[in-house]
Design a protein around this motif. Structure first.
Motif, PDB file in Angstrom:
ATOM      1  N   UNK A  55      94.711 -53.993 -41.675  1.00 24.11           N
ATOM      2  CA  UNK A  55      95.514 -53.499 -42.786  1.00 24.11           C
ATOM      3  C   UNK A  55      96.223 -52.206 -42.465  1.00 24.11           C
ATOM      4  N   UNK A  56      97.149 -51.881 -43.355  1.00 33.52           N
ATOM      5  CA  UNK A  56      97.958 -50.666 -43.237  1.00 33.52           C
ATOM      6  C   UNK A  56      97.219 -49.480 -43.840  1.00 33.52           C
ATOM      7  N   UNK A  57      97.347 -48.338 -43.213  1.00 35.77           N
ATOM      8  CA  UNK A  57      96.822 -47.094 -43.735  1.00 35.77           C
ATOM      9  C   UNK A  57      97.471 -46.807 -45.093  1.00 35.77           C
ATOM     10  N   UNK A  58      96.685 -46.330 -46.043  1.00 34.39           N
ATOM     11  CA  UNK A  58      97.221 -46.063 -47.381  1.00 34.39           C
ATOM     12  C   UNK A  58      97.386 -44.578 -47.669  1.00 34.39           C
ATOM     13  N   UNK A  59      97.036 -43.709 -46.721  1.00 32.47           N
ATOM     14  CA  UNK A  59      97.178 -42.272 -46.939  1.00 32.47           C
ATOM     15  C   UNK A  59      98.343 -41.722 -46.136  1.00 32.47           C
ATOM     16  N   UNK A  60      98.856 -40.591 -46.570  1.00 27.28           N
ATOM     17  CA  UNK A  60      99.977 -39.945 -45.900  1.00 27.28           C
ATOM     18  C   UNK A  60      99.507 -38.601 -45.344  1.00 27.28           C
ATOM     19  N   UNK A  61      98.929 -38.659 -44.140  1.00 25.52           N
ATOM     20  CA  UNK A  61      98.431 -37.443 -43.485  1.00 25.52           C
ATOM     21  C   UNK A  61      98.941 -37.428 -42.052  1.00 25.52           C
TER      22      UNK A  61
END
Length: 97
Positions: free
Chosen positions: A44-50
């Protein structure tokens, strides 16, 4: 049991909208269906923006080192990895659980 983790980082200038990306995701999705040695298969795709975050992840489980090698050498895995190699880099960790 061995947990096999892979974290992918899209190369600069590459986004999820690039037509190569969904094809590569589909190729790894197929791996979960065709490699019988896999006991678990999640992606799956990462869901956070860091800044330190990677973009995409694979989390899998195999019985032992022999099963891990069979998975890594499987033609569907080789095909999928080759697609990702065109536009991303990745890191892995394999550990016993």
């Amino acid at each position: 049991m061995i947990r096999h983790l892979v974290l992918f980082k899209l190369n600069d200038g590459v986004t999820k909208d690039d037509p190569r990306v969904p094809a590569a995701v589909a190729a790894f999705d197929k791996v979960g269906e065709t490699v019988k040695e896999l006991r678990e298969w999640q992606l799956g795709w990462n869901i956070t923006d860091r800044d330190i975050a990677y973009d995409f992840a694979i989390n899998s489980l195999v019985d032992d080192r022999e099963a891990l090698q069979v998975y890594l050498a499987h033609p569907d895995h080789q095909t999928a990895a080759g697609l990702w190699r065109e536009f991303a880099t990745w890191v892995i960790a394999d550990f016993e659980v």
